[in-house]
Write a protein that holds these residues in place. Structure first.
Motif, PDB file in Angstrom:
ATOM      1  N   GLN A   1       0.682  -1.085   0.093  1.00 61.73           N
ATOM      2  CA  GLN A   1      -0.129  -0.100   0.100  1.00 61.73           C
ATOM      3  C   GLN A   1       0.966   1.242  -0.027  1.00 61.73           C
ATOM      4  O   GLN A   1       2.066   1.242   0.514  1.00 61.73           O
ATOM      5  N   ASN A   2       0.251   2.422  -0.647  1.00 59.46           N
ATOM      6  CA  ASN A   2       0.911   3.557  -0.477  1.00 59.46           C
ATOM      7  C   ASN A   2       0.700   4.126   0.873  1.00 59.46           C
ATOM      8  O   ASN A   2      -0.650   4.110   1.376  1.00 59.46           O
TER       9      ASN A   2
ATOM     10  N   LEU B   1      -6.766  -0.567   5.490  1.00 56.41           N
ATOM     11  CA  LEU B   1      -5.695  -1.542   5.906  1.00 56.41           C
ATOM     12  C   LEU B   1      -6.068  -2.935   5.186  1.00 56.41           C
ATOM     13  O   LEU B   1      -6.948  -3.513   5.102  1.00 56.41           O
ATOM     14  N   VAL B   2      -5.067  -3.324   4.450  1.00 53.16           N
ATOM     15  CA  VAL B   2      -4.918  -4.670   3.726  1.00 53.16           C
ATOM     16  C   VAL B   2      -3.947  -5.514   4.493  1.00 53.16           C
ATOM     17  O   VAL B   2      -2.672  -5.162   4.727  1.00 53.16           O
ATOM     18  N   VAL B   3      -4.678  -6.596   4.973  1.00 52.85           N
ATOM     19  CA  VAL B   3      -3.446  -7.737   5.476  1.00 52.85           C
ATOM     20  C   VAL B   3      -3.857  -8.998   4.875  1.00 52.85           C
ATOM     21  O   VAL B   3      -4.950  -9.210   4.349  1.00 52.85           O
ATOM     22  N   THR B   4      -2.877  -9.825   5.086  1.00 52.70           N
ATOM     23  CA  THR B   4      -2.866 -11.176   4.643  1.00 52.70           C
ATOM     24  C   THR B   4      -3.614 -12.343   5.593  1.00 52.70           C
ATOM     25  O   THR B   4      -3.861 -13.253   5.404  1.00 52.70           O
ATOM     26  N   THR B   5      -3.583 -11.510   6.949  1.00 51.85           N
ATOM     27  CA  THR B   5      -4.102 -12.447   8.207  1.00 51.85           C
ATOM     28  C   THR B   5      -5.452 -12.443   8.199  1.00 51.85           C
ATOM     29  O   THR B   5      -6.469 -11.615   7.218  1.00 51.85           O
TER      30      THR B   5
ATOM     31  N   VAL C   1      -8.745  -2.037  -3.056  1.00 52.31           N
ATOM     32  CA  VAL C   1      -8.696  -0.994  -1.959  1.00 52.31           C
ATOM     33  C   VAL C   1      -9.935   0.178  -2.140  1.00 52.31           C
ATOM     34  O   VAL C   1     -10.712   0.414  -1.587  1.00 52.31           O
ATOM     35  N   ASP C   2     -10.157   0.481  -3.604  1.00 51.39           N
ATOM     36  CA  ASP C   2     -10.906   1.499  -3.804  1.00 51.39           C
ATOM     37  C   ASP C   2     -12.420   0.743  -3.787  1.00 51.39           C
ATOM     38  O   ASP C   2     -13.182   1.520  -3.343  1.00 51.39           O
ATOM     39  N   GLN C   3     -12.664  -0.399  -3.972  1.00 52.36           N
ATOM     40  CA  GLN C   3     -13.900  -1.153  -3.976  1.00 52.36           C
ATOM     41  C   GLN C   3     -14.300  -1.284  -2.577  1.00 52.36           C
ATOM     42  O   GLN C   3     -15.342  -1.124  -2.059  1.00 52.36           O
ATOM     43  N   ALA C   4     -13.237  -1.694  -1.705  1.00 52.32           N
ATOM     44  CA  ALA C   4     -13.571  -1.677  -0.325  1.00 52.32           C
ATOM     45  C   ALA C   4     -13.847  -0.485   0.365  1.00 52.32           C
ATOM     46  O   ALA C   4     -15.047  -0.451   1.135  1.00 52.32           O
ATOM     47  N   ALA C   5     -12.998   0.529   0.081  1.00 52.31           N
ATOM     48  CA  ALA C   5     -13.618   1.954   0.532  1.00 52.31           C
ATOM     49  C   ALA C   5     -14.949   2.461   0.079  1.00 52.31           C
ATOM     50  O   ALA C   5     -15.614   2.798   1.074  1.00 52.31           O
TER      51      ALA C   5
ATOM     52  N   ALA D   1     -15.624  -0.113   3.851  1.00 48.18           N
ATOM     53  CA  ALA D   1     -14.634  -0.706   4.882  1.00 48.18           C
ATOM     54  C   ALA D   1     -13.430   0.009   5.159  1.00 48.18           C
ATOM     55  O   ALA D   1     -13.273   0.812   4.237  1.00 48.18           O
ATOM     56  N   ASN D   2     -12.831  -0.106   6.216  1.00 48.97           N
ATOM     57  CA  ASN D   2     -11.787   0.403   6.751  1.00 48.97           C
ATOM     58  C   ASN D   2     -10.536  -0.795   6.698  1.00 48.97           C
ATOM     59  O   ASN D   2      -9.416  -0.330   7.152  1.00 48.97           O
TER      60      ASN D   2
END
Length: 121
Positions: free
Chosen positions: A10-11, A17-21, A81-85, A89-90
């Motif tokens: 992420q920038n 927040l994007v996580v693999t967990t 990220v754009d779709q989640a926002a 979503a956060n």
């Protein structure tokens, strides 16, 4: 090419927040929004295909293709990220990437995960 051209993630300043967990330490999931994804398909340019063909005969990294795949992956992540926002979503949990050949003309990259609303525990 410098190491920054091979990286991703992420920038700074992104509000999702994007996580693999499956969870985020110190946070609790307040609401599950659902699956989100970012998809892109990139074609290979003729010059890089010829170069890759020649390079494959002698071995070694295909730098042009590596750079293209990194750019493609980052674009898929930005779309996720754009779709989640847009859905409120956060955070996105359990992000994964799927990479496939698209009709022998390009590479399809899909980033996907579960959009959620998290709050500090």
């Amino acid at each position: 090419m410098g190491i920054e051209e091979y990286g991703g993630g992420q920038n700074p300043g992104v509000d999702v927040l994007v996580v693999t967990t499956d969870d985020v330490p110190g946070y609790r999931v307040e609401r599950v929004i659902g699956e989100v994804f970012g998809l892109t398909v990139r074609s290979r340019h003729l010059g890089s295909q010829i170069g890759a063909g020649l390079k494959s005969m002698v071995g070694g990294e295909l730098r042009g293709l590596t750079k293209t795949l990194v750019e493609t992956r980052n674009q898929a992540m930005a779309r996720l990220v754009d779709q989640a926002a847009a859905r409120g979503a956060n955070a996105v949990l359990a992000i994964r990437f799927d990479v496939t050949e698209a009709a022998d003309v390009g590479t399809e990259v899909c980033a996907y995960g579960t959009a959620v609303v998290v709050a500090q525990a």
